[in-house]
Design an enzyme around this catalytic site. Structure first.
Site, PDB file in Angstrom:
ATOM      1  N   LYS A   1      -0.719  -5.781  -9.585  1.00  0.00           N
ATOM      2  CA  LYS A   1      -1.808  -5.878  -8.608  1.00  0.00           C
ATOM      3  C   LYS A   1      -1.595  -4.829  -7.537  1.00  0.00           C
ATOM      4  O   LYS A   1      -0.622  -4.854  -6.795  1.00  0.00           O
ATOM      5  CB  LYS A   1      -1.881  -7.258  -7.963  1.00  0.00           C
ATOM      6  CG  LYS A   1      -3.133  -7.365  -7.084  1.00  0.00           C
ATOM      7  CD  LYS A   1      -3.088  -8.507  -6.109  1.00  0.00           C
ATOM      8  CE  LYS A   1      -2.991  -8.150  -4.665  1.00  0.00           C
ATOM      9  NZ  LYS A   1      -3.709  -7.000  -4.167  1.00  0.00           N
TER      10      LYS A   1
ATOM     11  N   CYS B   1       9.717   1.054   4.418  1.00  0.00           N
ATOM     12  CA  CYS B   1      10.426  -0.214   4.659  1.00  0.00           C
ATOM     13  C   CYS B   1      11.823   0.050   5.202  1.00  0.00           C
ATOM     14  O   CYS B   1      12.362  -0.757   5.942  1.00  0.00           O
ATOM     15  CB  CYS B   1      10.474  -1.030   3.386  1.00  0.00           C
ATOM     16  SG  CYS B   1      11.133  -0.111   2.017  1.00  0.00           S
TER      17      CYS B   1
ATOM     18  N   GLU C   1       9.300  -5.343  13.194  1.00  0.00           N
ATOM     19  CA  GLU C   1       8.978  -4.229  12.298  1.00  0.00           C
ATOM     20  C   GLU C   1       7.582  -3.735  12.672  1.00  0.00           C
ATOM     21  O   GLU C   1       6.610  -4.486  12.608  1.00  0.00           O
ATOM     22  CB  GLU C   1       8.973  -4.676  10.832  1.00  0.00           C
ATOM     23  CG  GLU C   1       8.710  -3.490   9.909  1.00  0.00           C
ATOM     24  CD  GLU C   1       8.486  -3.854   8.440  1.00  0.00           C
ATOM     25  OE1 GLU C   1       7.827  -4.874   8.175  1.00  0.00           O
ATOM     26  OE2 GLU C   1       8.947  -3.089   7.585  1.00  0.00           O
TER      27      GLU C   1
ATOM     28  N   GLY D   1       6.463  -6.296  -0.193  1.00  0.00           N
ATOM     29  CA  GLY D   1       5.450  -6.433   0.863  1.00  0.00           C
ATOM     30  C   GLY D   1       6.077  -7.055   2.091  1.00  0.00           C
ATOM     31  O   GLY D   1       7.300  -6.997   2.271  1.00  0.00           O
ATOM     32  N   GLY D   2       5.250  -7.646   2.916  1.00  0.00           N
ATOM     33  CA  GLY D   2       5.727  -8.194   4.183  1.00  0.00           C
ATOM     34  C   GLY D   2       6.291  -9.607   4.025  1.00  0.00           C
ATOM     35  O   GLY D   2       5.951 -10.324   3.075  1.00  0.00           O
TER      36      GLY D   2
ATOM     37  N   TRP E   1       0.817  -1.220   0.000  1.00  0.00           N
ATOM     38  CA  TRP E   1       0.000   0.000   0.000  1.00  0.00           C
ATOM     39  C   TRP E   1       0.849   1.268   0.000  1.00  0.00           C
ATOM     40  O   TRP E   1       0.396   2.326  -0.440  1.00  0.00           O
ATOM     41  CB  TRP E   1      -0.964   0.015   1.195  1.00  0.00           C
ATOM     42  CG  TRP E   1      -0.257   0.185   2.506  1.00  0.00           C
ATOM     43  CD1 TRP E   1       0.131  -0.809   3.351  1.00  0.00           C
ATOM     44  CD2 TRP E   1       0.185   1.405   3.078  1.00  0.00           C
ATOM     45  NE1 TRP E   1       0.797  -0.276   4.413  1.00  0.00           N
ATOM     46  CE2 TRP E   1       0.836   1.090   4.274  1.00  0.00           C
ATOM     47  CE3 TRP E   1       0.077   2.749   2.704  1.00  0.00           C
ATOM     48  CZ2 TRP E   1       1.393   2.053   5.103  1.00  0.00           C
ATOM     49  CZ3 TRP E   1       0.635   3.709   3.526  1.00  0.00           C
ATOM     50  CH2 TRP E   1       1.282   3.368   4.704  1.00  0.00           C
ATOM     51  N   ASN E   2       2.085   1.179   0.527  1.00  0.00           N
ATOM     52  CA  ASN E   2       2.870   2.419   0.654  1.00  0.00           C
ATOM     53  C   ASN E   2       3.727   2.646  -0.588  1.00  0.00           C
ATOM     54  O   ASN E   2       4.170   1.695  -1.205  1.00  0.00           O
ATOM     55  CB  ASN E   2       3.752   2.368   1.907  1.00  0.00           C
ATOM     56  CG  ASN E   2       4.883   1.368   1.768  1.00  0.00           C
ATOM     57  OD1 ASN E   2       4.670   0.286   1.260  1.00  0.00           O
ATOM     58  ND2 ASN E   2       6.051   1.726   2.200  1.00  0.00           N
TER      59      ASN E   2
ATOM     60  N   GLU F   1      11.180  -7.836  -2.170  1.00  0.00           N
ATOM     61  CA  GLU F   1      11.591  -6.644  -1.410  1.00  0.00           C
ATOM     62  C   GLU F   1      10.718  -6.624  -0.169  1.00  0.00           C
ATOM     63  O   GLU F   1       9.541  -6.295  -0.245  1.00  0.00           O
ATOM     64  CB  GLU F   1      11.332  -5.369  -2.237  1.00  0.00           C
ATOM     65  CG  GLU F   1      12.225  -5.204  -3.429  1.00  0.00           C
ATOM     66  CD  GLU F   1      13.666  -4.906  -3.056  1.00  0.00           C
ATOM     67  OE1 GLU F   1      13.943  -4.603  -1.888  1.00  0.00           O
ATOM     68  OE2 GLU F   1      14.508  -5.000  -3.956  1.00  0.00           O
ATOM     69  N   LEU F   2      11.309  -6.964   0.974  1.00  0.00           N
ATOM     70  CA  LEU F   2      10.466  -7.165   2.159  1.00  0.00           C
ATOM     71  C   LEU F   2      10.706  -6.096   3.215  1.00  0.00           C
ATOM     72  O   LEU F   2      11.227  -5.028   2.920  1.00  0.00           O
ATOM     73  CB  LEU F   2      10.701  -8.570   2.702  1.00  0.00           C
ATOM     74  CG  LEU F   2      10.623  -9.675   1.640  1.00  0.00           C
ATOM     75  CD1 LEU F   2      10.881 -11.029   2.230  1.00  0.00           C
ATOM     76  CD2 LEU F   2       9.306  -9.639   0.904  1.00  0.00           C
TER      77      LEU F   2
HETATM   78  P1  NAD Z   1       1.494  -7.102   2.484  1.00  0.00           P
HETATM   79  O1  NAD Z   1       2.547  -8.157   2.423  1.00  0.00           O
HETATM   80  O2  NAD Z   1       0.381  -7.306   3.429  1.00  0.00           O
HETATM   81  O3  NAD Z   1       0.811  -6.929   1.045  1.00  0.00           O
HETATM   82  C1  NAD Z   1       1.568  -6.661  -0.103  1.00  0.00           C
HETATM   83  C2  NAD Z   1       0.795  -7.121  -1.335  1.00  0.00           C
HETATM   84  O4  NAD Z   1       0.708  -8.546  -1.358  1.00  0.00           O
HETATM   85  C3  NAD Z   1      -0.640  -6.603  -1.418  1.00  0.00           C
HETATM   86  O5  NAD Z   1      -0.924  -6.209  -2.740  1.00  0.00           O
HETATM   87  C4  NAD Z   1      -1.455  -7.834  -1.039  1.00  0.00           C
HETATM   88  O6  NAD Z   1      -2.760  -7.848  -1.575  1.00  0.00           O
HETATM   89  C5  NAD Z   1      -0.612  -8.943  -1.653  1.00  0.00           C
HETATM   90  N1  NAD Z   1      -0.891 -10.277  -1.113  1.00  0.00           N
HETATM   91  C6  NAD Z   1      -1.332 -10.606   0.131  1.00  0.00           C
HETATM   92  N2  NAD Z   1      -1.464 -11.941   0.232  1.00  0.00           N
HETATM   93  C7  NAD Z   1      -1.088 -12.469  -0.962  1.00  0.00           C
HETATM   94  C8  NAD Z   1      -0.996 -13.798  -1.474  1.00  0.00           C
HETATM   95  N3  NAD Z   1      -1.334 -14.862  -0.750  1.00  0.00           N
HETATM   96  N4  NAD Z   1      -0.558 -13.963  -2.753  1.00  0.00           N
HETATM   97  C9  NAD Z   1      -0.210 -12.912  -3.496  1.00  0.00           C
HETATM   98  N5  NAD Z   1      -0.287 -11.624  -3.071  1.00  0.00           N
HETATM   99  C10 NAD Z   1      -0.714 -11.410  -1.814  1.00  0.00           C
HETATM  100  O7  NAD Z   1       2.258  -5.726   2.743  1.00  0.00           O
HETATM  101  P2  NAD Z   1       1.634  -4.267   3.069  1.00  0.00           P
HETATM  102  O8  NAD Z   1       1.050  -4.273   4.437  1.00  0.00           O
HETATM  103  O9  NAD Z   1       0.816  -3.789   1.941  1.00  0.00           O
HETATM  104  O10 NAD Z   1       2.992  -3.389   3.078  1.00  0.00           O
HETATM  105  C11 NAD Z   1       3.809  -3.315   4.183  1.00  0.00           C
HETATM  106  C12 NAD Z   1       4.995  -4.268   4.083  1.00  0.00           C
HETATM  107  O11 NAD Z   1       5.710  -4.038   2.872  1.00  0.00           O
HETATM  108  C13 NAD Z   1       5.995  -3.988   5.187  1.00  0.00           C
HETATM  109  O12 NAD Z   1       6.514  -5.194   5.708  1.00  0.00           O
HETATM  110  C14 NAD Z   1       7.096  -3.210   4.493  1.00  0.00           C
HETATM  111  O13 NAD Z   1       8.335  -3.240   5.113  1.00  0.00           O
HETATM  112  C15 NAD Z   1       7.098  -3.846   3.153  1.00  0.00           C
HETATM  113  N6  NAD Z   1       7.724  -2.956   2.159  1.00  0.00           N
HETATM  114  C16 NAD Z   1       8.959  -3.282   1.653  1.00  0.00           C
HETATM  115  C17 NAD Z   1       9.595  -2.426   0.752  1.00  0.00           C
HETATM  116  C18 NAD Z   1      10.954  -2.758   0.168  1.00  0.00           C
HETATM  117  O14 NAD Z   1      11.274  -2.235  -0.888  1.00  0.00           O
HETATM  118  N7  NAD Z   1      11.772  -3.588   0.784  1.00  0.00           N
HETATM  119  C19 NAD Z   1       8.965  -1.254   0.364  1.00  0.00           C
HETATM  120  C20 NAD Z   1       7.715  -0.952   0.898  1.00  0.00           C
HETATM  121  C21 NAD Z   1       7.101  -1.826   1.785  1.00  0.00           C
END
Ligand code: NAD
Length: 493
Positions: free
Chosen positions: A177, A286, A385, A230-231, A153-154, A252-253
């Site tokens: 997505k 992140c 985190e 994402g996470g 989302w960010n 990228e987590l």
């Molecule tokens: P999230 O992991 O909850 O969701 C990320 C994406 O994954 C969303 O689009 C979500 O719908 C999708 N998703 C969820 N379940 C899935 C599945 N089973 N299969 C496929 N896709 C699925 O993360 P968030 O809460 O949106 O974002 C925050 C996290 O992202 C934090 O941990 C943050 O550190 C990380 N982040 C990392 C970076 C980086 O570059 N390292 C940058 C920004 C955010």
């Protein structure tokens, strides 16, 4: 009452609802009110988008001259510059991040498309010095195919650009997505994709939940490359999903990035860097520098100044010019932060400022800048985190001890070092196990600088010259230059 905006998805150059007709309601973090609806994509929608991308890959995009693909990317970059205010406004409503930041970032994102446009026709192959007579062997870099880009989302615009720009430059087609927590920005971005003239099906933007939408996309048989941000828990699902299509995956987590301030640091500089590193974007970055180690001689003085600075931060509506920190993105996030703070206090953590939700928190998801003094970094706020404006502070005595402490966490995304001693800066930055180190600065990005982590922060770098190759595969071609027929295989040996 303001009218709820209704958005459609962008699949195969068309604006469509989901097959099921289901919608996702999206909330404005500033006031907890529904401000827009987007389609909730199911497996059928995913299939349509992936097939459109596959057709575009086979029939048009991959076959264009790289310099012609670059023209489209430059046109997209121009549109981003022209529409940065509008995109920034949408991203602010979508995420709660400050308008000041989102509009500047939207404009800067254009640089990523220009950068990768410039690289599109510079990825060369090789001639292999082969060990066989009459043979010439070459390698070329070819596009992979359909890329699934999963965005959190960010910073959706940025995290899309670092995937989309190199993928398109190299001839891949993409299904993006958007996050269900902030889905609108990328649909607005898709309008610019349409305007740029990029052929239909090359870029598709879908909106849906992690499951079924994200799962169906990352497990789809026609997807050959997955770029995920994402996470870490979601990342594990992504890897499982990719076992269905054996896609190449980049991750990228999250992070729990350590920052160290030595006795000899320029304190004003360090105070500014640390504040921006943890309170910028309300800590929802992140690379947020959320673990701070202060050397013992300056510990009390520096912590005092840091707390004073944090207490002065103006919290308020993210569109307002004077606001320095806006709300969090979701109420769930706020509750998660509170839970961690509560258990940190129970285990001996001392709140120096913030720590409790504000009176306006019941309206929007506001949480104040929080600093917690921790006797060790195994307390929850110092270990997990939190993705919020919470800084855990610890004391250390010696350089070696600081290095050990900084490396003692499962994540390895970013880190920061503040010292005026060059040798020390070099020793410490070399010893830190993280994908990125900022020395006497923090929270900078550039299309030219590789971005990404190690350990539980994932693998595969985004941005930087090498990242373009992450969207190619090597093809080896053997040419026989001999005039004579090949040896009969049954007379060999
Ligand atoms: P999230 O992991 O909850 O969701 C990320 C994406 O994954 C969303 O689009 C979500 O719908 C999708 N998703 C969820 N379940 C899935 C599945 N089973 N299969 C496929 N896709 C699925 O993360 P968030 O809460 O949106 O974002 C925050 C996290 O992202 C934090 O941990 C943050 O550190 C990380 N982040 C990392 C970076 C980086 O570059 N390292 C940058 C920004 C955010």
């Amino acid at each position: 009452m303001t009218k709820i905006q209704k958005y459609k998805m962008y699949i195969n150059g068309q604006w469509v609802n989901s097959e099921s007709g289901k919608l996702i309601e999206t909330l404005n973090p500033e006031n907890n009110k529904i401000w827009a609806t987007v389609p909730e994509a199911n497996t059928k929608d995913v299939d349509k988008a992936v097939k459109a991308a596959q057709t575009a890959f086979n029939t048009s995009w991959a076959n264009l001259y790289p310099r012609d693909r670059a023209k489209y990317l430059r046109s997209l970059a121009d549109l981003l510059r022209k529409n940065s205010e509008h995109l920034g406004k949408i991203e602010t409503i979508d995420t709660g991040k400050l308008f000041r930041e989102t509009k500047t970032q939207a404009k800067y994102i254009a640089e990523y498309y220009d950068y990768f446009a410039g690289l599109a026709d510079k990825v060369e192959g090789t001639v292999v010095p082969i060990d066989k007579p009459d043979m010439q062997v070459t390698t070329t870099r070819i596009p992979i195919g359909v890329v699934a880009a999963i965005i959190p989302w960010n910073s959706q615009m940025l995290l899309t650009a670092v995937k989309l720009a190199p993928a398109l430059a190299m001839g891949n087609t993409v299904v993006i997505k958007a996050s269900e927590l902030a889905p609108v920005t990328l649909l607005e971005f898709a309008k610019l994709v349409e305007k740029s003239g990029i052929p239909k099906g090359v870029v598709n933007v879908i909106t849906g939940l992690g499951e079924p939408c994200g799962k169906a996309l990352t497990a789809h048989k026609l997807v050959e490359r997955i770029a995920f941000t994402g996470g870490p828990e979601t990342a594990k699902h992504i890897i499982k999903n990719s076992s269905e299509n054996l896609s190449q995956v980049s991750l990228e987590l999250g992070g729990k990035s350590p920052v160290v301030v030595f006795n000899d640091a320029d304190q004003e500089n360090a105070l500014n860097g640390i504040t921006s590193g943890i309170f910028g974007a309300s800590g929802q970055s992140c690379i947020a520098g959320s673990r701070l180690y202060i050397q013992s001689k300056i510990y009390d003085e520096f912590l005092y100044k840091l707390v004073k600075k944090a207490q002065k931060i103006k919290i308020g509506a993210p569109m307002k010019k004077e606001t320095q920190m806006g709300p969090l993105n979701s109420f769930k996030q706020l509750e998660y932060i509170e839970k961690n703070i509560k258990s940190t206090i129970e285990q001996g953590g001392k709140i120096k400022c913030g720590g409790k939700r504000l009176s306006i928190s019941n309206e929007g998801y506001y949480f104040p800048p929080t600093i917690i003094e921790c006797k060790n970094h195994n307390l929850p706020s110092a270990k997990n985190e939190l993705f919020g404006p919470v800084l855990s502070v610890m004391k250390f005595k010696e350089e070696e001890e600081a290095i050990k402490l900084m490396n003692d966490n499962k994540y390895g995304l970013s880190s920061g070092v503040y010292t005026s001693n060059l040798g020390k800066a070099m020793r410490v930055s070399k010893a830190i196990r993280a994908g990125m180190v900022f020395v006497n600065t923090y929270r900078l990005i550039s299309p030219m600088a590789p971005f990404g982590g190690i350990k539980d922060s994932g693998y595969g770098k985004e941005a930087g010259i090498e990242s373009i190759k992450e969207y190619t595969r090597v093809k080896t071609t053997w040419y026989n230059s001999s005039d004579k027929p090949m040896t009969d295989p049954f007379t060999m040996g």
